[in-house]
Design a protein around this motif. Structure first.
Motif, short mmCIF file in Angstrom:
data_model
loop_
_atom_site.label_atom_id
_atom_site.label_comp_id
_atom_site.label_asym_id
_atom_site.label_seq_id
_atom_site.Cartn_x
_atom_site.Cartn_y
_atom_site.Cartn_z
N ARG A 35 0.83 -1.21 0.00
CA ARG A 35 0.00 0.00 0.00
C ARG A 35 0.86 1.26 0.00
NH1 ARG A 35 -4.30 0.65 4.58
NH2 ARG A 35 -3.73 2.78 5.01
N VAL A 36 1.93 1.25 0.77
CA VAL A 36 2.84 2.41 0.78
C VAL A 36 3.49 2.56 -0.59
CG1 VAL A 36 5.01 3.28 1.73
CG2 VAL A 36 3.27 2.35 3.25
N TRP A 37 3.90 1.46 -1.18
CA TRP A 37 4.55 1.48 -2.50
C TRP A 37 3.61 2.04 -3.56
CZ3 TRP A 37 9.51 0.20 -3.82
CH2 TRP A 37 9.79 0.09 -5.18
N VAL A 38 2.36 1.57 -3.56
CA VAL A 38 1.39 1.99 -4.58
C VAL A 38 0.99 3.46 -4.40
CG1 VAL A 38 -1.00 1.64 -5.36
CG2 VAL A 38 0.49 -0.31 -5.01
N ASP A 39 0.95 3.92 -3.16
CA ASP A 39 0.57 5.31 -2.89
C ASP A 39 1.71 6.29 -3.12
OD1 ASP A 39 -2.01 4.63 -2.34
OD2 ASP A 39 -1.84 4.80 -0.17
N GLY A 40 2.79 5.84 -3.73
CA GLY A 40 3.86 6.75 -4.11
C GLY A 40 4.88 7.00 -3.03
N GLN A 84 4.66 7.72 0.15
CA GLN A 84 4.37 8.89 0.97
C GLN A 84 4.50 8.55 2.45
OE1 GLN A 84 3.71 11.97 -0.30
NE2 GLN A 84 4.17 11.01 -2.27
N GLN A 87 3.10 10.04 4.85
CA GLN A 87 1.77 10.13 5.45
C GLN A 87 1.03 8.79 5.38
OE1 GLN A 87 0.56 12.61 7.25
NE2 GLN A 87 -1.20 11.30 7.69
N THR A 88 1.19 8.07 4.29
CA THR A 88 0.56 6.76 4.16
C THR A 88 1.13 5.79 5.19
OG1 THR A 88 0.30 7.12 1.79
CG2 THR A 88 0.07 4.86 2.57
N THR A 95 -0.21 6.72 8.59
CA THR A 95 -1.63 6.34 8.69
C THR A 95 -1.74 4.85 8.98
OG1 THR A 95 -2.27 8.11 7.18
CG2 THR A 95 -3.83 6.30 7.47
#
Length: 121
Positions: A68-73, A75, A77-78, A81
């Motif tokens: 999820r962190v990888w796909v969200d660029g 970030q 913040q991810t 979260t």
């Protein structure tokens, strides 16, 4: 074969590189894989098989969040979260708890299966 000092230096070099290149992944790996780090420190058995089981299950629990962190660029913040989500902690640490259960139940269960197999022959 590496001596202890060069092994520790290698670990710090990897952590420093990850902090610069992939900081959000490092956050998940450092905190989400805490049971693995503890097991690596405590386990002194030949081959460290307990550590291998713990690492495999713990990484399996952390993998969806790393993705999820990888796909969200990548970030931060991810990652933060995710670290604030109780279900993420449950998934990562729950997978580590399952590895402890496997290590605890595996030998007696295997012995029972072998005993049952020997009786039927």
């Amino acid at each position: 074969m590496m001596n202890k000092a060069s092994g520790i230096a290698l670990v710090f070099a990897v952590i420093l590189t990850m902090a610069v290149v992939a900081g959000p992944l490092l956050v998940i790996l450092l905190f989400g894989l805490a049971p693995t780090w503890v097991t690596l420190t405590v386990d002194r058995s030949p081959g460290r098989l307990r550590s291998q089981v713990m690492a495999a299950m713990n990484i399996a629990g952390a993998a969806p969040f790393l993705y999820r962190v990888w796909v969200d660029g990548m970030q931060m913040q991810t990652a933060l979260t995710i670290m604030g989500d109780a279900y993420a902690w449950f998934a990562m640490y729950g997978a580590a708890a399952l590895s402890v259960a496997l290590l605890w139940m595996g030998p007696p269960l295997t012995a029972g299966i072998y005993d049952l197999t020997a009786r039927t022959r």
